[in-house]
Design a protein around this motif. Structure first.
Motif, PDB file in Angstrom:
ATOM      1  N   GLN A   1       0.912  -1.182  -0.081  1.00  0.00           N
ATOM      2  CA  GLN A   1      -0.081   0.032   0.080  1.00  0.00           C
ATOM      3  C   GLN A   1       0.976   1.354   0.052  1.00  0.00           C
ATOM      4  O   GLN A   1       0.477   2.344  -0.683  1.00  0.00           O
ATOM      5  N   ALA A   2       1.839   1.242   0.693  1.00  0.00           N
ATOM      6  CA  ALA A   2       2.774   2.257   0.803  1.00  0.00           C
ATOM      7  C   ALA A   2       3.403   2.646  -0.585  1.00  0.00           C
ATOM      8  O   ALA A   2       3.539   3.643  -0.864  1.00  0.00           O
ATOM      9  N   ALA A   3       3.690   1.512  -1.136  1.00  0.00           N
ATOM     10  CA  ALA A   3       4.576   1.600  -2.709  1.00  0.00           C
ATOM     11  C   ALA A   3       3.492   2.233  -3.618  1.00  0.00           C
ATOM     12  O   ALA A   3       3.880   3.335  -4.164  1.00  0.00           O
ATOM     13  N   TYR A   4       2.123   1.977  -3.518  1.00  0.00           N
ATOM     14  CA  TYR A   4       1.249   2.619  -4.379  1.00  0.00           C
ATOM     15  C   TYR A   4       0.849   3.965  -3.866  1.00  0.00           C
ATOM     16  O   TYR A   4       0.899   4.949  -4.764  1.00  0.00           O
ATOM     17  N   ASP A   5       0.685   4.450  -2.583  1.00  0.00           N
ATOM     18  CA  ASP A   5       0.385   5.551  -2.214  1.00  0.00           C
ATOM     19  C   ASP A   5       1.402   6.488  -2.360  1.00  0.00           C
ATOM     20  O   ASP A   5       1.561   7.778  -2.751  1.00  0.00           O
ATOM     21  N   ASP A   6       2.858   6.294  -1.917  1.00  0.00           N
ATOM     22  CA  ASP A   6       3.889   7.189  -2.099  1.00  0.00           C
ATOM     23  C   ASP A   6       4.157   7.437  -3.544  1.00  0.00           C
ATOM     24  O   ASP A   6       4.569   8.507  -4.008  1.00  0.00           O
ATOM     25  N   SER A   7       4.176   6.261  -4.203  1.00  0.00           N
ATOM     26  CA  SER A   7       4.580   6.488  -5.855  1.00  0.00           C
ATOM     27  C   SER A   7       3.578   7.431  -6.576  1.00  0.00           C
ATOM     28  O   SER A   7       3.640   8.239  -7.473  1.00  0.00           O
ATOM     29  N   ARG A   8       2.403   7.118  -6.218  1.00  0.00           N
ATOM     30  CA  ARG A   8       1.128   8.012  -6.554  1.00  0.00           C
ATOM     31  C   ARG A   8       1.259   9.568  -6.225  1.00  0.00           C
ATOM     32  O   ARG A   8       1.149  10.528  -6.974  1.00  0.00           O
ATOM     33  N   ALA A   9       1.590   9.805  -5.091  1.00  0.00           N
ATOM     34  CA  ALA A   9       1.833  11.120  -4.491  1.00  0.00           C
ATOM     35  C   ALA A   9       2.899  11.915  -5.276  1.00  0.00           C
ATOM     36  O   ALA A   9       2.981  12.944  -5.589  1.00  0.00           O
ATOM     37  N   LEU A  10       4.046  11.116  -5.406  1.00  0.00           N
ATOM     38  CA  LEU A  10       5.295  11.558  -6.097  1.00  0.00           C
ATOM     39  C   LEU A  10       5.056  11.885  -7.353  1.00  0.00           C
ATOM     40  O   LEU A  10       5.326  12.786  -8.095  1.00  0.00           O
ATOM     41  N   LEU A  11       4.259  10.815  -7.979  1.00  0.00           N
ATOM     42  CA  LEU A  11       4.043  11.115  -9.631  1.00  0.00           C
ATOM     43  C   LEU A  11       3.160  12.348  -9.574  1.00  0.00           C
ATOM     44  O   LEU A  11       3.292  13.196 -10.607  1.00  0.00           O
ATOM     45  N   THR A  12       2.287  12.506  -8.761  1.00  0.00           N
ATOM     46  CA  THR A  12       1.314  13.744  -9.039  1.00  0.00           C
ATOM     47  C   THR A  12       2.033  14.963  -8.660  1.00  0.00           C
ATOM     48  O   THR A  12       1.805  16.078  -9.435  1.00  0.00           O
ATOM     49  N   ARG A  13       2.952  14.842  -7.891  1.00  0.00           N
ATOM     50  CA  ARG A  13       3.784  16.145  -7.460  1.00  0.00           C
ATOM     51  C   ARG A  13       4.794  16.630  -8.549  1.00  0.00           C
ATOM     52  O   ARG A  13       4.992  17.685  -8.902  1.00  0.00           O
ATOM     53  N   TRP A  14       5.351  15.622  -9.254  1.00  0.00           N
ATOM     54  CA  TRP A  14       6.575  15.726 -10.248  1.00  0.00           C
ATOM     55  C   TRP A  14       6.225  15.368 -11.503  1.00  0.00           C
ATOM     56  O   TRP A  14       7.035  16.278 -12.423  1.00  0.00           O
ATOM     57  N   HIS A  15       5.452  14.730 -11.891  1.00  0.00           N
ATOM     58  CA  HIS A  15       5.460  14.053 -13.420  1.00  0.00           C
ATOM     59  C   HIS A  15       5.203  15.095 -14.445  1.00  0.00           C
ATOM     60  O   HIS A  15       4.040  15.706 -14.031  1.00  0.00           O
ATOM     61  N   GLY A  16       5.912  15.485 -15.228  1.00  0.00           N
ATOM     62  CA  GLY A  16       5.592  16.619 -16.253  1.00  0.00           C
ATOM     63  C   GLY A  16       5.968  18.086 -15.855  1.00  0.00           C
ATOM     64  O   GLY A  16       5.782  19.084 -16.639  1.00  0.00           O
ATOM     65  N   VAL A  17       6.341  18.305 -14.767  1.00  0.00           N
ATOM     66  CA  VAL A  17       6.834  19.400 -14.314  1.00  0.00           C
ATOM     67  C   VAL A  17       8.269  19.897 -14.695  1.00  0.00           C
ATOM     68  O   VAL A  17       9.152  18.908 -14.740  1.00  0.00           O
ATOM     69  N   ASP A  18       8.234  21.087 -15.343  1.00  0.00           N
ATOM     70  CA  ASP A  18       9.682  21.375 -15.833  1.00  0.00           C
ATOM     71  C   ASP A  18       9.987  20.227 -16.958  1.00  0.00           C
ATOM     72  O   ASP A  18       9.422  19.647 -17.691  1.00  0.00           O
ATOM     73  N   ARG A  19      11.420  19.737 -16.729  1.00  0.00           N
ATOM     74  CA  ARG A  19      11.760  18.749 -17.413  1.00  0.00           C
ATOM     75  C   ARG A  19      11.807  17.316 -16.871  1.00  0.00           C
ATOM     76  O   ARG A  19      12.772  16.672 -16.949  1.00  0.00           O
ATOM     77  N   LEU A  20      10.870  17.268 -16.069  1.00  0.00           N
ATOM     78  CA  LEU A  20      11.098  16.004 -15.085  1.00  0.00           C
ATOM     79  C   LEU A  20       9.929  14.892 -15.196  1.00  0.00           C
ATOM     80  O   LEU A  20       8.951  15.274 -15.731  1.00  0.00           O
ATOM     81  N   SER A  21      10.292  13.652 -15.306  1.00  0.00           N
ATOM     82  CA  SER A  21       9.239  12.696 -15.397  1.00  0.00           C
ATOM     83  C   SER A  21       9.366  11.588 -14.152  1.00  0.00           C
ATOM     84  O   SER A  21      10.512  11.296 -13.996  1.00  0.00           O
ATOM     85  N   TYR A  22       8.142  11.119 -13.839  1.00  0.00           N
ATOM     86  CA  TYR A  22       8.381  10.014 -12.940  1.00  0.00           C
ATOM     87  C   TYR A  22       8.219   8.752 -13.387  1.00  0.00           C
ATOM     88  O   TYR A  22       7.458   8.563 -14.529  1.00  0.00           O
TER      89      TYR A  22
END
Length: 428
Positions: A176-197
């Protein structure tokens, strides 16, 4: 922003030299690249570009060779401090060096220090894009992305997930933590500036089936993301997987059964593949990543570059299992390993693996990896006479391929005359 015109020799690949041979690249003995607002605006002969853009700021690199910045398709930035540590086999190396070091990334300050150091080391070696594993700590992801933002770099990374008791207790999360942490990080960073999760299960032996399924579900929800993991690196690793997943047809099946096989999958090493695994990877359009210095350093085996005929293949340092931050050294190792498999890689193919090939593996071919108008201006400028040994070899060259090959085989950070990140020079 003032237009910048950089001059030197240029090699511009219009297509894949594995398919079209050296003619896939156009060499300008006196060429130039026009940079506008962080992108490549024009590529061509120096005199013509000077005439077309008389007000551009000119930087003349003389006889140095201008290429797309190198792209490292598989690295572990948390292992920077333990690079070149004496070890035995993969599992021993993980337990002795990797896991204790990764535990230190619970400290955000330590993670930030190593993240910045890693990216600076990569830039010093001409690498402008990296796909990296982090640790189980969400802060390790924040650290590498923040460091990338500060440098304007294109970076792909993800939280490394491990919940099985085969990993040490101090480095385990849960499904569950793998899913929750990864999802939160993806939401925070993916596609921001030149970054990809990148969704990142470390590998099957350190994840339960429940965790693999949770990450497979997350990938299904975000299929535009890449997913990176390890596959068939060592024979004893494969035996380990077989003991943990007795119902699986093969190693790849441990991912496939849990939704972790797809066209945006990146499978590191992929040395000891079964015929079914090769067929399935090719069928779904997945990519494998060749890590030659790591494969030799840890004694994993010889990658088969013949796979390039059936699937996308990237090239990577795999630091710190790999023994160098340099993609030049990595190209040299790829050449040597291919020779042992009866394949003589041409210099054009080696350069392509470190640029366009890795870019294709990372699904970024429309953005980086080529000297072409519209692409982001991430560039490396190579001094083809950086040491006396290289200079005397290059002086005998009749073609650009003969001139660049000594640098591929013997070059290091001394060969990096300049690096441009989004059009900005980062050295001096």
């Amino acid at each position: 922003m003032t237009d910048r015109l950089i001059l030197g020799q240029t090699l511009a690949f219009a297509s894949d030299p594995f398919a079209d041979g050296p003619a896939a690249a156009t060499h300008e003995r006196r060429g130039g690249v026009l940079l506008q607002d962080g992108r490549i605006a024009a590529v061509g002969a120096a005199d013509g570009l000077r005439a077309l853009y008389p007000t551009a700021q000119v930087t003349d690199h003389g006889d140095a060779l201008i290429l797309p910045g190198f792209v490292d398709a598989h690295a572990h930035y948390p292992q920077t401090a333990i690079i070149a540590s004496w070890g035995k086999r993969l599992i021993d190396w993980l337990n002795t060096y990797t896991f204790p070091e990764e535990a230190r990334f619970a400290d955000p300050a330590y993670a930030a220090d190593v993240a910045g150091r890693t990216l600076d080391l990569l830039l010093a070696h001409g690498t402008t894009t990296v796909a990296s594993y982090c640790t189980i700590h969400p802060g390790s992801v924040d650290a590498i992305f923040a460091a990338a933002q500060a440098r304007g770099m294109r970076v792909l990374a993800g939280k490394t997930c491990m919940d099985r008791d085969t990993a040490p207790a101090f480095l385990r999360d849960t499904a569950q933590a793998a899913y929750d942490d990864s999802r939160a990080l993806l939401t925070r960073w993916h596609g921001v500036d030149r970054l990809s999760y990148v969704i990142t299960p470390r590998f099957s032996p350190t994840s339960t089936p429940e965790q693999l399924s949770a990450l497979g579900a997350l990938w299904a929800e975000h299929p535009d993301c890449l997913m990176q993991t390890h596959l068939s690196e060592q024979t004893d690793e494969i035996a380990w997987v077989r003991s943990l997943y007795p119902a699986a047809r093969d190693y790849l099946d441990t991912y496939e059964a849990h939704g972790l096989l797809g066209p945006n999958g990146l499978y590191g090493h992929a040395i000891h593949l079964e015929p079914r695994e090769i067929d399935r990877l090719a069928e779904v359009g997945a990519a494998v990543v060749h890590c030659p210095t790591s494969n030799s350093f840890i004694g994993s085996g010889l990658f088969d570059m013949g796979l390039r005929a059936r699937m996308r293949v990237g090239l990577a340092t795999d630091t710190g299992g790999g023994s160098s931050f340099s993609m030049l050294r990595t190209m040299a190792a790829a050449y040597e390993i291919a020779q042992l498999k009866g394949i003589a890689l041409h210099p054009s193919e080696l350069l392509w693996l470190a640029t366009g090939g890795s870019v294709e593996a990372l699904r970024l071919g429309d953005r980086i990896g080529r000297l072409a108008p519209g692409h982001e201006a991430d560039l490396v400028v190579l001094d083809l006479a950086s040491t006396p040994a290289i200079a005397q070899a290059a002086a005998r060259a009749d073609t650009i391929w003969e001139a660049v090959f000594p640098t591929i085989m013997m070059g290091d950070d001394r060969a990096i005359a300049q690096v441009y990140v989004a059009g900005r020079p980062v050295r001096g």
